[in-house]
Design a protein around this motif. Structure first.
Motif, mmCIF file in Angstrom:
data_model
loop_
_atom_site.group_PDB
_atom_site.id
_atom_site.type_symbol
_atom_site.label_atom_id
_atom_site.label_comp_id
_atom_site.label_asym_id
_atom_site.label_seq_id
_atom_site.Cartn_x
_atom_site.Cartn_y
_atom_site.Cartn_z
ATOM 1 N N MET A 86 -11.651 -4.544 -8.433
ATOM 2 C CA MET A 86 -10.436 -4.554 -8.114
ATOM 3 C C MET A 86 -9.889 -6.205 -8.491
ATOM 4 S SD MET A 86 -10.511 -2.927 -4.389
ATOM 5 C CE MET A 86 -12.142 -3.442 -4.205
ATOM 6 N N ASP A 87 -10.673 -7.338 -8.555
ATOM 7 C CA ASP A 87 -10.242 -8.367 -8.887
ATOM 8 C C ASP A 87 -10.643 -8.654 -10.278
ATOM 9 O OD1 ASP A 87 -9.577 -11.164 -8.916
ATOM 10 O OD2 ASP A 87 -11.184 -11.860 -7.778
ATOM 11 N N ARG A 107 -0.601 -8.912 -9.133
ATOM 12 C CA ARG A 107 0.292 -7.409 -9.143
ATOM 13 C C ARG A 107 -0.355 -6.393 -10.114
ATOM 14 N NH1 ARG A 107 6.303 -8.088 -11.359
ATOM 15 N NH2 ARG A 107 4.884 -8.059 -13.271
ATOM 16 N N ASP A 108 -0.630 -6.882 -11.304
ATOM 17 C CA ASP A 108 -1.100 -6.113 -12.441
ATOM 18 C C ASP A 108 -2.384 -5.514 -11.874
ATOM 19 O OD1 ASP A 108 1.181 -6.755 -13.917
ATOM 20 O OD2 ASP A 108 0.036 -8.158 -15.078
ATOM 21 N N ALA A 122 4.909 5.704 -15.816
ATOM 22 C CA ALA A 122 6.154 5.050 -15.309
ATOM 23 C C ALA A 122 6.315 5.243 -13.932
ATOM 24 C CB ALA A 122 7.423 5.226 -16.043
ATOM 25 N N GLU A 123 6.086 6.452 -13.553
ATOM 26 C CA GLU A 123 6.393 6.832 -12.155
ATOM 27 C C GLU A 123 5.241 6.196 -11.164
ATOM 28 O OE1 GLU A 123 7.503 10.555 -9.159
ATOM 29 O OE2 GLU A 123 6.773 10.867 -11.328
ATOM 30 N N LEU A 124 4.145 6.032 -11.370
ATOM 31 C CA LEU A 124 2.932 5.700 -10.689
ATOM 32 C C LEU A 124 3.075 4.247 -10.736
ATOM 33 C CD1 LEU A 124 -0.272 7.205 -12.048
ATOM 34 C CD2 LEU A 124 0.950 7.477 -9.753
ATOM 35 N N ARG A 125 3.521 3.587 -11.820
ATOM 36 C CA ARG A 125 3.971 2.080 -11.624
ATOM 37 C C ARG A 125 5.201 1.731 -10.868
ATOM 38 N NH1 ARG A 125 2.952 -2.872 -14.045
ATOM 39 N NH2 ARG A 125 4.821 -4.350 -14.260
ATOM 40 N N ALA A 126 6.109 2.610 -10.572
ATOM 41 C CA ALA A 126 7.061 2.224 -9.789
ATOM 42 C C ALA A 126 6.970 2.371 -8.339
ATOM 43 C CB ALA A 126 8.244 3.234 -10.255
ATOM 44 N N MET A 127 5.988 3.463 -7.967
ATOM 45 C CA MET A 127 5.435 3.710 -6.743
ATOM 46 C C MET A 127 4.511 2.364 -6.417
ATOM 47 S SD MET A 127 4.536 7.932 -7.132
ATOM 48 C CE MET A 127 3.123 7.580 -5.889
ATOM 49 N N ALA A 128 3.761 2.109 -6.999
ATOM 50 C CA ALA A 128 2.906 0.991 -6.846
ATOM 51 C C ALA A 128 3.632 -0.393 -6.695
ATOM 52 C CB ALA A 128 1.790 0.620 -7.983
ATOM 53 N N ARG A 185 5.498 -4.803 -2.860
ATOM 54 C CA ARG A 185 6.461 -5.662 -2.264
ATOM 55 C C ARG A 185 6.122 -5.643 -0.718
ATOM 56 N NH1 ARG A 185 9.801 -3.819 -6.379
ATOM 57 N NH2 ARG A 185 10.528 -1.956 -5.578
ATOM 58 N N VAL A 186 5.597 -4.639 -0.180
ATOM 59 C CA VAL A 186 5.292 -4.456 1.139
ATOM 60 C C VAL A 186 3.955 -5.130 1.429
ATOM 61 C CG1 VAL A 186 4.781 -2.879 3.119
ATOM 62 C CG2 VAL A 186 6.437 -2.164 1.613
ATOM 63 N N ASP A 187 3.060 -4.848 0.787
ATOM 64 C CA ASP A 187 1.478 -5.302 0.898
ATOM 65 C C ASP A 187 1.274 -6.867 0.716
ATOM 66 O OD1 ASP A 187 0.698 -2.773 1.850
ATOM 67 O OD2 ASP A 187 -0.035 -2.258 -0.139
ATOM 68 N N CYS A 188 2.381 -7.344 -0.414
ATOM 69 C CA CYS A 188 1.774 -8.831 -0.759
ATOM 70 C C CYS A 188 2.423 -9.532 0.354
ATOM 71 C CB CYS A 188 2.349 -9.122 -2.049
ATOM 72 S SG CYS A 188 4.130 -9.393 -2.305
ATOM 73 N N ARG A 189 3.560 -9.222 1.105
ATOM 74 C CA ARG A 189 4.238 -10.012 2.128
ATOM 75 C C ARG A 189 4.832 -11.215 1.837
ATOM 76 N NH1 ARG A 189 -0.480 -8.858 6.702
ATOM 77 N NH2 ARG A 189 -0.197 -6.472 6.348
ATOM 78 N N GLY A 190 5.503 -11.218 0.454
ATOM 79 C CA GLY A 190 6.191 -12.279 -0.098
ATOM 80 C C GLY A 190 5.282 -13.329 -0.981
ATOM 81 N N HIS A 191 3.881 -12.672 -1.145
ATOM 82 C CA HIS A 191 3.128 -13.779 -1.812
ATOM 83 C C HIS A 191 2.926 -13.336 -3.195
ATOM 84 C CE1 HIS A 191 1.735 -15.798 1.724
ATOM 85 N NE2 HIS A 191 1.882 -15.072 2.405
ATOM 86 N N ASP A 192 2.306 -14.044 -4.118
ATOM 87 C CA ASP A 192 1.933 -13.587 -5.558
ATOM 88 C C ASP A 192 0.759 -12.880 -5.567
ATOM 89 O OD1 ASP A 192 4.591 -15.134 -6.259
ATOM 90 O OD2 ASP A 192 3.515 -16.934 -6.630
ATOM 91 N N SER A 193 -0.085 -12.691 -4.537
ATOM 92 C CA SER A 193 -1.244 -12.068 -4.743
ATOM 93 C C SER A 193 -1.684 -11.445 -3.393
ATOM 94 C CB SER A 193 -2.224 -12.857 -5.551
ATOM 95 O OG SER A 193 -2.573 -14.081 -4.572
ATOM 96 N N LEU A 194 -2.591 -10.673 -3.447
ATOM 97 C CA LEU A 194 -3.426 -10.343 -2.207
ATOM 98 C C LEU A 194 -4.649 -10.966 -2.048
ATOM 99 C CD1 LEU A 194 -3.202 -6.384 -2.358
ATOM 100 C CD2 LEU A 194 -1.757 -8.042 -1.059
#
Length: 89
Positions: free
Chosen positions: A1-2, A11-12, A39-45, A50-59
């Protein structure tokens, strides 16, 4: 994953992982559902990002674990530990 080995999921990396997870869940849930394009998968992701990162640049590990817990919580019917474990395996 990393993929880049920097200790967090950017994000990528998240978008790539999300596409893989979606494909697995789609096959599990109902393989007859229409396939989604890149494109649709990317939009969903990106919406989920935006929810999962909670305002950060990474998880970091904590945010990643929270995202995985939320995923399991949505896809399981009870709050039983065994059901979560089975789903995540």
């Amino acid at each position: 994953m990393d993929v880049d080995g920097n200790g967090s999921i950017d994000r990528d990396e998240y978008v790539q992982l999300s596409a893989k997870i979606y494909r697995c869940l789609r096959a599990f849930w109902d393989p007859s559902l229409p396939k989604r394009g890149a494109a649709e998968l990317r939009a969903m992701a990106l919406r989920e990002w935006r929810v999962d990162c909670r305002g950060h640049d990474s998880l970091d590990r904590q945010r990643f674990e929270g995202a995985i817990f939320d995923l399991a919580d949505v896809w399981t019917q009870t709050m039983e530990l065994d059901e979560y474990v089975i789903f995540l395996r």
